[in-house]
Write a protein that holds these residues in place. Structure first.
Motif, short mmCIF file in Angstrom:
data_model
loop_
_atom_site.label_atom_id
_atom_site.label_comp_id
_atom_site.label_asym_id
_atom_site.label_seq_id
_atom_site.Cartn_x
_atom_site.Cartn_y
_atom_site.Cartn_z
N PHE A 1 0.82 -1.20 0.00
CA PHE A 1 0.00 0.00 0.00
C PHE A 1 0.86 1.26 0.00
CE2 PHE A 1 -1.95 3.43 2.48
CZ PHE A 1 -3.04 3.71 1.66
N ILE A 2 1.89 1.29 0.84
CA ILE A 2 2.75 2.47 0.92
C ILE A 2 3.44 2.74 -0.41
CG2 ILE A 2 4.81 3.43 2.05
CD1 ILE A 2 3.95 1.91 4.58
N ARG A 3 3.86 1.67 -1.09
CA ARG A 3 4.49 1.86 -2.39
C ARG A 3 3.50 2.44 -3.40
NH1 ARG A 3 7.13 -2.85 -0.59
NH2 ARG A 3 5.60 -4.22 -1.56
N LEU A 4 2.24 2.02 -3.34
CA LEU A 4 1.23 2.61 -4.21
C LEU A 4 1.06 4.10 -3.94
CD1 LEU A 4 -1.66 -0.04 -4.31
CD2 LEU A 4 -0.26 0.70 -6.23
N GLU B 1 1.33 6.61 -11.28
CA GLU B 1 0.74 5.31 -11.59
C GLU B 1 -0.77 5.36 -11.34
OE1 GLU B 1 2.50 2.96 -12.87
OE2 GLU B 1 4.53 3.69 -12.49
N ILE B 2 -1.47 4.32 -11.75
CA ILE B 2 -2.90 4.23 -11.47
C ILE B 2 -3.10 3.97 -9.99
CG2 ILE B 2 -5.02 2.92 -11.90
CD1 ILE B 2 -3.91 2.30 -14.70
N PHE B 3 -3.86 4.83 -9.34
CA PHE B 3 -4.10 4.70 -7.91
C PHE B 3 -5.56 5.02 -7.62
CE2 PHE B 3 -4.42 6.70 -3.69
CZ PHE B 3 -3.96 5.65 -2.90
N LEU C 1 -4.42 -1.17 6.25
CA LEU C 1 -4.86 -1.17 7.64
C LEU C 1 -3.66 -1.20 8.59
CD1 LEU C 1 -7.89 -3.62 7.43
CD2 LEU C 1 -7.95 -1.12 7.49
N SER C 2 -2.66 -1.98 8.25
CA SER C 2 -1.44 -2.03 9.05
C SER C 2 -0.77 -0.67 9.12
CB SER C 2 -0.48 -3.07 8.48
OG SER C 2 0.75 -3.06 9.17
N ALA C 3 -0.65 0.00 7.98
CA ALA C 3 -0.01 1.32 7.93
C ALA C 3 -0.79 2.35 8.73
CB ALA C 3 0.13 1.77 6.48
#
Length: 251
Positions: free
Chosen positions: A26-29, A36-38, A76-78
């Protein structure tokens, strides 16, 4: 195994289980969201946060592959993990616009279990007889052993676990109970692909039953339930129900 071997193996297998703080999917997205597509789905966090410490706070999300299970678990973790405090990951995302945005932001001790990572480490463990640890004989034992090992990286947790007579190497539910009684703070548990044992070890019914008993100890017993403010498990398998109890069917 010698003391030096144990120390080496413990360093080797230590994962990012308690309070993850490293980049995840998720963080990389988010980092590349402008190039990029997000698709911003962080408003989902608000819906999950509304269930924290509620009666219905245990979730098992079953979806096919490539439907974003891991990315959601990582999101959720982040958001919840104390390990990400101060990283400002969610600035300018949908969740940051909600009035209760900071109520649960990086306020919890999160246990993140990636079952694929556990399996890979278990394969390494079983492939070298010199690494054998007494009484750690299958992947369910190994999973609990790794999480307890990670919990003991916290000196206060280690002190409480070491004083408790019933924890040992592989009673995770007892370890969590001891810690929660000491701190008064429940954990958030995130487990990605909880059903891996039913896919990868589909002919090992004894192992499957042992794993279900492990999950029951975490989520069905009163002591286990009190240890968690929230649990979020992802899976691939369909779940069917017959008679009064649910079961798992694998074809």
């Amino acid at each position: 195994m010698t003391a030096d071997d144990v120390e080496f193996w413990e360093v080797k297998v230590m994962g990012n289980i308690l309070n993850p703080d490293k980049d995840n999917s998720f963080i990389r997205l988010v980092k590349f969201k402008d190039s990029e597509i997000f698709v911003d789905k962080t408003d989902f966090i608000g819906k999950i946060s509304a269930k924290i410490s509620a009666d219905k706070r245990f979730f098992a999300i079953t979806r096919p592959r490539r439907f974003g299970k891991t990315v959601t678990a990582d999101m959720l973790s982040a958001y919840y993990s104390k390990g990400y405090a101060g990283q400002k990951i969610f600035d300018n995302l949908k969740i940051s616009k909600e009035k209760n945005y900071e109520e649960h932001l990086n306020k919890y001790n999160v246990i993140y279990i990636d079952m694929n990572s556990i399996k890979d480490k278990y394969i390494s463990y079983t492939s070298d007889k010199s690494l054998y640890i007494e009484d750690i004989d299958d992947i369910v034992d190994f999973l609990q052993y790794l999480v307890i090992l990670d919990l003991k990286e916290n000196k206060n947790y280690a002190e409480q676990i070491n004083k408790a007579p019933l924890v040992g190497k592989k009673s995770l539910s007892s370890a969590l109970d001891v810690i929660c009684r000491y701190t008064g703070e429940p954990f958030i548990l995130i487990m990605d692909e909880w059903d891996l044992i039913y896919r990868e070890y589909k002919n090992e019914t004894v192992l499957q039953e042992k794993f279900i008993e492990f999950l029951r100890g975490l989520f069905k017993s009163k002591d286990g339930q009190d240890c968690f403010a929230l649990a979020y498990l992802t899976g691939i398998l369909p779940i069917k129900k017959y008679n009064l109890n649910s079961t798992i069917k694998y074809d």
